[in-house]
Design an enzyme around this catalytic site. Structure first.
Site, mmCIF file in Angstrom:
data_model
loop_
_atom_site.group_PDB
_atom_site.id
_atom_site.type_symbol
_atom_site.label_atom_id
_atom_site.label_comp_id
_atom_site.label_asym_id
_atom_site.label_seq_id
_atom_site.Cartn_x
_atom_site.Cartn_y
_atom_site.Cartn_z
ATOM 1 N N SER A 146 6.247 0.194 -14.593
ATOM 2 C CA SER A 146 5.532 -0.436 -13.047
ATOM 3 C C SER A 146 6.622 -1.037 -13.060
ATOM 4 O O SER A 146 7.105 -2.758 -13.199
ATOM 5 C CB SER A 146 4.914 -0.959 -13.016
ATOM 6 O OG SER A 146 4.734 -1.120 -11.329
ATOM 7 N N HIS B 168 8.823 3.552 -11.313
ATOM 8 C CA HIS B 168 7.518 3.687 -11.188
ATOM 9 C C HIS B 168 7.823 2.598 -10.062
ATOM 10 O O HIS B 168 7.922 1.265 -10.502
ATOM 11 C CB HIS B 168 6.145 3.154 -12.112
ATOM 12 C CG HIS B 168 4.726 3.431 -11.147
ATOM 13 N ND1 HIS B 168 4.450 4.555 -11.132
ATOM 14 C CD2 HIS B 168 3.886 2.978 -10.319
ATOM 15 C CE1 HIS B 168 3.732 4.724 -9.916
ATOM 16 N NE2 HIS B 168 2.992 3.169 -9.831
ATOM 17 N N ASP C 168 5.895 0.152 -7.339
ATOM 18 C CA ASP C 168 4.466 0.294 -6.344
ATOM 19 C C ASP C 168 4.470 -0.735 -4.853
ATOM 20 O O ASP C 168 4.863 -1.158 -4.581
ATOM 21 C CB ASP C 168 3.201 -0.732 -8.143
ATOM 22 C CG ASP C 168 2.714 0.053 -8.593
ATOM 23 O OD1 ASP C 168 2.108 1.771 -8.188
ATOM 24 O OD2 ASP C 168 2.699 -0.519 -9.515
ATOM 25 N N MET D 3 2.220 -1.882 -2.173
ATOM 26 C CA MET D 3 0.861 -2.144 -1.968
ATOM 27 C C MET D 3 1.387 -3.052 -0.014
ATOM 28 O O MET D 3 1.610 -3.872 0.380
ATOM 29 C CB MET D 3 0.132 -3.093 -2.198
ATOM 30 C CG MET D 3 0.422 -2.350 -3.736
ATOM 31 S SD MET D 3 0.034 -3.933 -4.913
ATOM 32 C CE MET D 3 0.234 -3.171 -6.293
ATOM 33 N N HIS E 85 4.625 4.796 -4.735
ATOM 34 C CA HIS E 85 3.116 5.071 -5.624
ATOM 35 C C HIS E 85 2.563 4.495 -3.973
ATOM 36 O O HIS E 85 2.881 3.053 -4.253
ATOM 37 C CB HIS E 85 2.422 4.751 -6.272
ATOM 38 C CG HIS E 85 0.944 4.582 -6.744
ATOM 39 N ND1 HIS E 85 0.072 3.873 -7.046
ATOM 40 C CD2 HIS E 85 0.080 4.788 -5.610
ATOM 41 C CE1 HIS E 85 -0.923 3.316 -7.219
ATOM 42 N NE2 HIS E 85 -1.231 4.617 -6.166
ATOM 43 N N MET F 269 0.330 2.865 -1.706
ATOM 44 C CA MET F 269 -1.208 2.497 -1.889
ATOM 45 C C MET F 269 -0.971 1.737 -0.393
ATOM 46 O O MET F 269 -1.047 0.304 0.223
ATOM 47 C CB MET F 269 -1.625 0.811 -2.796
ATOM 48 C CG MET F 269 -1.320 1.812 -4.308
ATOM 49 S SD MET F 269 -1.849 0.339 -5.982
ATOM 50 C CE MET F 269 0.213 0.495 -6.133
ATOM 51 N N MET G 59 -5.917 7.008 -11.116
ATOM 52 C CA MET G 59 -6.001 5.406 -11.274
ATOM 53 C C MET G 59 -7.376 4.915 -12.544
ATOM 54 O O MET G 59 -7.855 4.973 -12.415
ATOM 55 C CB MET G 59 -6.423 4.195 -9.540
ATOM 56 C CG MET G 59 -4.619 4.293 -8.898
ATOM 57 S SD MET G 59 -3.411 4.073 -9.462
ATOM 58 C CE MET G 59 -3.767 2.210 -10.072
ATOM 59 N N PHE H 127 -3.720 -5.058 -8.407
ATOM 60 C CA PHE H 127 -2.893 -6.249 -8.844
ATOM 61 C C PHE H 127 -2.455 -5.669 -10.105
ATOM 62 O O PHE H 127 -3.339 -4.647 -10.518
ATOM 63 C CB PHE H 127 -4.582 -7.232 -8.906
ATOM 64 C CG PHE H 127 -4.206 -8.016 -8.159
ATOM 65 C CD1 PHE H 127 -3.831 -8.604 -7.615
ATOM 66 C CD2 PHE H 127 -5.083 -7.159 -7.278
ATOM 67 C CE1 PHE H 127 -3.426 -9.766 -6.343
ATOM 68 C CE2 PHE H 127 -5.931 -7.949 -6.123
ATOM 69 C CZ PHE H 127 -4.688 -9.219 -5.991
ATOM 70 N N ASP I 10 -2.284 5.461 -14.506
ATOM 71 C CA ASP I 10 -1.952 3.841 -13.956
ATOM 72 C C ASP I 10 -2.922 3.198 -14.088
ATOM 73 O O ASP I 10 -3.851 3.083 -13.691
ATOM 74 C CB ASP I 10 -1.875 4.079 -12.575
ATOM 75 C CG ASP I 10 -0.616 2.908 -12.196
ATOM 76 O OD1 ASP I 10 -0.367 1.889 -13.135
ATOM 77 O OD2 ASP I 10 0.279 2.690 -11.111
ATOM 78 N N GLY J 70 2.928 -1.368 -16.637
ATOM 79 C CA GLY J 70 4.064 -2.954 -16.174
ATOM 80 C C GLY J 70 3.644 -3.733 -17.053
ATOM 81 O O GLY J 70 4.894 -3.987 -17.775
#
Length: 219
Positions: A9, A34, A36, A38, A67, A69, A138, A144, A176, A198
């Protein structure tokens, strides 16, 4: 089952040298990159948008595993597809029309993934399993990096593995959150075939990436 894929990540990368970090994890043996995303609304953090992702897309030919979010999510699917996503994964919890989201990802020519938060049961996939290419479990509450793995998710991973096997379809089962060599092995034993990490990948700087990725594979 396919050999385990490792998807570092880039949320844990050094943002000041993000392009170099993507090249480094590619060279170190990452299978996927990956991403992420957010929004500070669906999850209590803000990361980056499609423009940042597009800026590093040319640094590797490895698939971008995106991904989202974010909520609402549908309005952003086109932008991330255009920025170079290969798989776009959306949360069942992010809106009332998950089928519409997955259908649109398919229309965009991308692999469609669905995500379950820790408190969301595997049965939420009952009417989705026939249209997804990836299921992401998840194992921490999203928002975070650096959180502790939630052990109850192992039971969910095993349940979803049975659903995937029964479907007869080629669906990736990704996990993840809190992934390190110990929890990676437990997830693989439960049926996972892709792992997002990550901190466990990026913790030692570029000279350690290859060894860290190998350790997650159990090598």
């Amino acid at each position: 089952m396919n050999p385990v894929r490792i998807a570092p990540s880039i949320l844990s990368a050094d943002f000041a040298r993000l392009g170099d970090e993507v090249r480094a994890i590619d060279a170190a043996g990452a299978d996927w990159i990956h991403v992420d995303v957010m929004d500070g609304h669906f999850v209590p953090n803000i990361s980056f948008g499609p423009a940042v992702m597009k800026s590093v897309r040319g640094m590797t030919t490895k698939p971008f595993d995106v991904h989202l979010m974010i909520s609402p999510v549908d309005a952003y699917l086109d932008a991330f597809a255009e920025a170079g996503a290969d798989t776009i994964t959306v949360h069942v919890e992010a809106g009332p029309h998950i089928h519409r989201s997955l259908q649109h990802i398919k229309v965009l020519g991308k692999r469609a993934g669905v995500v379950l938060c820790p408190g969301t049961p595997a049965k939420m996939l009952d009417y989705l399993i026939d249209m997804v290419d990836l299921v992401l479990v998840m194992s921490v509450n999203p928002g975070f990096g650096g959180q502790q793995f939630i052990p109850s998710q192992l039971k969910k991973i095993a349940a979803i593995r049975k659903m995937i096997d029964a479907s007869g379809r080629a669906i990736d089962l990704e996990v993840d959150g809190g992934i390190d060599p110990d929890t990676a092995a437990r997830c693989i034993d439960a049926g996972a075939d892709a792992l997002v990490a990550g901190t466990a990948v990026f913790k030692d700087g570029p000279h350690g990436y290859a060894a860290n990725i190998a350790a997650l594979r159990g090598q």
